[in-house]
Write a protein that holds these residues in place. Structure first.
Motif, mmCIF file in Angstrom:
data_model
loop_
_atom_site.group_PDB
_atom_site.id
_atom_site.type_symbol
_atom_site.label_atom_id
_atom_site.label_comp_id
_atom_site.label_asym_id
_atom_site.label_seq_id
_atom_site.Cartn_x
_atom_site.Cartn_y
_atom_site.Cartn_z
ATOM 1 N N ARG A 103 1.459 -1.806 0.039
ATOM 2 C CA ARG A 103 -0.507 0.030 -0.007
ATOM 3 C C ARG A 103 0.730 2.119 0.024
ATOM 4 O O ARG A 103 0.464 2.260 -0.646
ATOM 5 C CB ARG A 103 -0.772 -0.282 1.459
ATOM 6 N N HIS A 104 2.117 1.386 0.714
ATOM 7 C CA HIS A 104 2.859 2.828 0.484
ATOM 8 C C HIS A 104 4.663 2.297 -0.248
ATOM 9 O O HIS A 104 5.044 3.251 0.524
ATOM 10 C CB HIS A 104 3.136 2.682 2.635
ATOM 11 N N GLY A 105 4.155 1.215 -0.908
ATOM 12 C CA GLY A 105 5.075 1.814 -2.091
ATOM 13 C C GLY A 105 6.346 1.135 -1.658
ATOM 14 O O GLY A 105 7.932 1.321 -1.749
ATOM 15 N N ILE A 106 6.761 0.438 -0.742
ATOM 16 C CA ILE A 106 8.250 -0.604 0.100
ATOM 17 C C ILE A 106 8.064 -1.950 -0.669
ATOM 18 O O ILE A 106 7.358 -2.269 -1.117
ATOM 19 C CB ILE A 106 7.733 -0.595 1.753
ATOM 20 N N PRO A 107 9.556 -1.743 -0.826
ATOM 21 C CA PRO A 107 10.451 -2.962 -2.382
ATOM 22 C C PRO A 107 9.966 -3.627 -1.256
ATOM 23 O O PRO A 107 10.197 -3.892 0.223
ATOM 24 C CB PRO A 107 11.506 -1.799 -2.477
ATOM 25 N N THR A 108 9.342 -4.951 -1.769
ATOM 26 C CA THR A 108 9.657 -5.803 -1.186
ATOM 27 C C THR A 108 9.386 -7.457 -1.953
ATOM 28 O O THR A 108 8.564 -6.794 -2.887
ATOM 29 C CB THR A 108 8.150 -6.440 0.368
ATOM 30 N N ALA A 109 9.235 -8.240 -1.232
ATOM 31 C CA ALA A 109 8.832 -9.875 -2.347
ATOM 32 C C ALA A 109 7.713 -10.090 -2.814
ATOM 33 O O ALA A 109 6.736 -9.448 -2.155
ATOM 34 C CB ALA A 109 9.546 -10.663 -1.554
ATOM 35 N N ALA A 110 7.583 -10.644 -3.893
ATOM 36 C CA ALA A 110 5.959 -11.022 -4.828
ATOM 37 C C ALA A 110 5.161 -12.085 -3.624
ATOM 38 O O ALA A 110 6.037 -12.442 -3.372
ATOM 39 C CB ALA A 110 6.099 -11.169 -6.329
ATOM 40 N N TYR A 111 3.995 -11.484 -3.057
ATOM 41 C CA TYR A 111 2.971 -12.538 -2.060
ATOM 42 C C TYR A 111 2.224 -12.527 -2.661
ATOM 43 O O TYR A 111 1.538 -12.226 -3.524
ATOM 44 C CB TYR A 111 3.862 -11.866 -1.251
ATOM 45 N N ALA A 112 1.318 -13.980 -1.511
ATOM 46 C CA ALA A 112 0.316 -13.763 -2.087
ATOM 47 C C ALA A 112 -0.767 -14.467 -0.067
ATOM 48 O O ALA A 112 0.912 -14.791 0.624
ATOM 49 C CB ALA A 112 0.140 -14.945 -2.903
#
Length: 436
Positions: A125-134
């Motif tokens: 939501r806040h554009g912080i880079p992280t791994a793709a997830y589910a």
């Protein structure tokens, strides 16, 4: 005429909540402050029991009512929360309601750690880079998501699992077994009722920890943890088998990037969402070929990162925490020992799985040189003996002019301490040593 009480003239009592290696380091450092009369640790361990100016109190870290009663009875003026469980339970909210200073995030803000799903959705939501997830709540859905992301991948129990709720899986068969174990509640109880399925990131990890007042942040020294149990970064994930500070991989440019792309948007996002974040904010990041990505947020000081970081901190920790709580974070100036500090965790055989407790520990009566400190984690007093009481038992931490020297000093001292079935990694800091 009344005389105004001032910290300058009347030292205060400080309460440290927790009983691990991080809390031993926090208590040891707090006791060095001229602002402090006595440090109480609830419940503490055998190491805090023997620190000058420190006293253990038999109140569990999860007993919020008992902690509040203790703080009020002892006229504690500042409480620092070590572990995540009391933070997630709302200890800061409770203390604040009663007008007591407590350093850490509120229960709502602590969701950054207490729920992996909350954290991933927050970062997206806040554009912080992280791994793709589910996020999955059933094995069938989890397998569908896992196939879409691709193998290898990472499965994370949504809730708090003492640093052990993360499993790297290589194929569908392993993924199905782990998902079944997690979602059934057999592996991690309620923490695993929801599972985050993540893309496996390749790169070097770093720990980036800051002091935050809800809007601004002051970075602590960089560090690098070693999560895998075995040498060469193999074996299952643990709560951490050792750490060192500073981490050479965190260059001045990367330091600035982490502030601008991770920490600043996290604090802004928490404030916008109505959960202003005060306390230690920890970003575990993977330094990938496409830039740093956040693996996890913790809402407290890391363990074992706390031990080497505080070995290097020359500043008065208590004065600094009070500045942050009093709205004077812009006045904080941290002074660091330029040497490297490196900590090696001595663990009980079987950790992070089942392990024995009550093993007598030898070598703790030896007087360590000034550049070595043995921090206790899973220890307790049994009559006149100190025995093991946890999976991570000790963290032997040493200062050195280089990473290699700090490692050699820590290994030299670690070899003098032991208990039945003890084990530790001999390669903590290997990446920095290879880097030269």
């Amino acid at each position: 005429m009344s005389v105004r009480r001032t910290r300058k003239h009347i030292p205060m009592k400080v309460l440290i909540i927790g009983g691990g290696g991080r809390e031993h380091a926090l208590a040891w450092k707090a006791a060095q402050s001229p602002l402090v009369e006595e440090v109480l640790v609830a419940p503490g361990n055998a190491g805090t029991a023997s620190e000058p100016g420190v006293r253990n109190v038999n109140v569990a870290a999860e007993d919020l009512a008992g902690l509040l009663e203790l703080a009020r009875e002892q006229a504690v003026e500042l409480t620092i929360v070590g572990p995540e469980v009391p933070l997630a339970a709302g200890v800061v909210d409770l203390f604040s309601e009663h007008g007591l200073k407590c350093f850490g995030p509120t229960k709502d803000a602590a969701q950054l750690e207490s729920s992996k799903a909350f954290a991933k959705e927050f970062m997206a939501r806040h554009g912080i880079p992280t791994a793709a997830y589910a996020v999955a709540e059933s094995v069938e859905d989890g397998m569908r998501q896992a196939r879409a992301i691709g193998f290898p991948l990472v499965l994370k129990a949504d809730g708090l699992a003492a640093g052990k709720g993360v499993v790297i899986v290589e194929d569908e068969h392993q993924a199905e077994n782990v998902l079944t174990d997690m979602l059934s509640g057999h592996a991690f109880g309620e923490a695993g009722r929801q599972v985050v399925i993540e893309e496996f990131l390749v790169g070097e990890e770093a720990s980036f920890i800051v002091l935050a007042d809800g809007e601004q942040a002051v970075p602590l020294a960089s560090s690098q943890d070693h999560k895998r149990r075995d040498e060469g970064d193999l074996g299952p994930n643990t709560g951490g088998m050792g750490a060192y500070s500073p981490a050479p991989v965190v260059s001045a440019q990367l330091h600035e990037q982490l502030i601008n792309e991770v920490i600043a948007p996290a604090l802004r996002g928490m404030a916008r969402d109505g959960h202003r974040f005060t306390g230690f904010l920890y970003a575990g990041v993977m330094l990938t070929s496409s830039g740093p990505k956040v693996l996890e947020f913790n809402v407290r000081f890391g363990d074992p990162e706390t031990q080497p970081i505080l070995m290097r901190l020359n500043s008065d920790l208590i004065a600094v925490v009070l500045q942050v709580l009093d709205g004077r974070i812009d006045q904080v100036r941290l002074d660091w020992d330029p040497r490297t500090a490196l900590g090696i965790v001595v663990a009980a055989g079987g950790y992070p799985g089942q392990y024995a407790r009550g093993r007598p520990i030898s070598g703790l009566d030896l007087v360590a040189p000034g550049h070595v400190k043995v921090f206790h984690a899973g220890t307790r007093l049994a009559d006149a003996d100190i025995v093991t009481s946890g999976g991570r038992v000790l963290c032997v931490t040493a200062l050195g002019e280089t990473v290699a020297q700090a490692q050699a000093r820590a290994l030299e001292w670690t070899a003098r301490i032991g208990f039945e079935d003890a084990f530790y990694r001999r390669d903590i800091g290997h990446r920095a040593i290879r880097r030269g």
